[in-house]
Design an enzyme around this catalytic site. Structure first.
Site: not given
Ligand code: AP5
Length: 225
Positions: A23, A97, A134, A165, A176
């Site tokens: 994402k 979400r 990552r 992270r 997660r």
């Molecule tokens: P990356 O782009 O970082 O993936 P991502 O989907 O953004 O992963 P996240 O871990 O950030 O998602 P998340 O939803 O768990 O965390 P968030 O920060 O939103 O890519 C991942 C890796 O893969 C990287 O190393 C990248 O380089 C690699 N990659 C990407 N594309 C690739 C490809 N095509 N091929 C190979 N490698 C690739 O949320 C964190 C926390 O915040 C949650 O756990 C929760 O506690 C809270 N939170 C956030 N939003 C909410 C909400 N709406 N409601 C409640 N709590 C929330």
């Protein structure tokens, strides 16, 4: 009040997908293509945690253990962020979400409507493997990993330090991923029923995924002003 028409500069796009589906990686690119802000609730919440206020300390407990922040709290964070000009477009990364968050977002935007929701489809195994490798830049927040060819601990874009992270730990990743199945898959079905959902294959090289995502937003970008 009349609804504001969706133009490229006002595209209202949601990007969903398992943790590790890409994402953050894809939203940065989409926001640049559409010239709209990239709003990541994960980044906003981590920035609040870093300020070490009572709210930040409370949020840290959720983020470090991989639990979802309560709906009302995260909706408030997004509402504050959109408040300056709610008619502007956005690429929302990781929000909503849950169905409850989506219902509150729809109320917040009314009479304007969402244009599109993109689900980045990857298997749980691919998502887990990406998260375990990552690294994230401590300065610019860019996620990276072995696929980028960056081999030392410095961000190839801004020179900041790369680090793991806290929530990219095996058991937290499992939690997660489980929450995604339990709470976000029903939201994806809800968006599909409203005709808003496009599911794209998010496995394979990031550039190929980006081309699929760009094609998915074409219908919004092509909308008349
Ligand atoms: P990356 O782009 O970082 O993936 P991502 O989907 O953004 O992963 P996240 O871990 O950030 O998602 P998340 O939803 O768990 O965390 P968030 O920060 O939103 O890519 C991942 C890796 O893969 C990287 O190393 C990248 O380089 C690699 N990659 C990407 N594309 C690739 C490809 N095509 N091929 C190979 N490698 C690739 O949320 C964190 C926390 O915040 C949650 O756990 C929760 O506690 C809270 N939170 C956030 N939003 C909410 C909400 N709406 N409601 C409640 N709590 C929330």
């Amino acid at each position: 009040m009349a609804a504001t028409p969706a133009t490229p500069a006002r595209a209202r796009i949601l990007v969903l997908g398992r943790p590790g589906s890409g994402k953050g990686t894809q939203c940065t690119r989409l926001a640049t293509i559409l010239a709209v802000p990239h709003i990541s609730t994960g980044d906003l919440l981590r920035a609040t945690v870093a300020r070490d206020t009572p709210l930040g300390r409370m949020l840290k407990g959720y983020l470090d253990t991989g639990e979802l922040v309560p709906d009302d709290l995260v909706v408030d964070v997004v509402a504050d962020h959109l408040a300056d000009d709610p008619t502007n477009g956005f690429v929302l990364d990781g929000f909503p979400r849950t169905v409850a968050q989506a219902e509150q977002l729809v109320e917040l935007l009314a009479p304007d409507e969402l244009d599109l929701a993109i689900d980045l489809a990857v298997s749980p195994g691919v998502a887990r493997a990406r998260l375990l490798r990552r690294l994230v830049c401590g300065d610019c927040g860019r996620p990276t990993g072995p696929q980028s060819g960056e081999t030392d601990a410095q961000c190839g874009e801004c020179g900041g330090l790369l680090a793991t992270r806290l929530d990219d730990e095996a058991s937290t990743i499992s939690r997660r991923l489980a929450l995604h199945e339990e709470l976000t898959e029903p939201l994806i079905a809800w968006l599909d029923a409203k005709g808003l959902l496009v599911r794209i294959d998010a496995e394979g090289p990031a550039d190929e995924v980006a081309a699929r995502a760009a094609a998915a937003v074409t219908r919004v970008a092509a909308a008349p002003a």
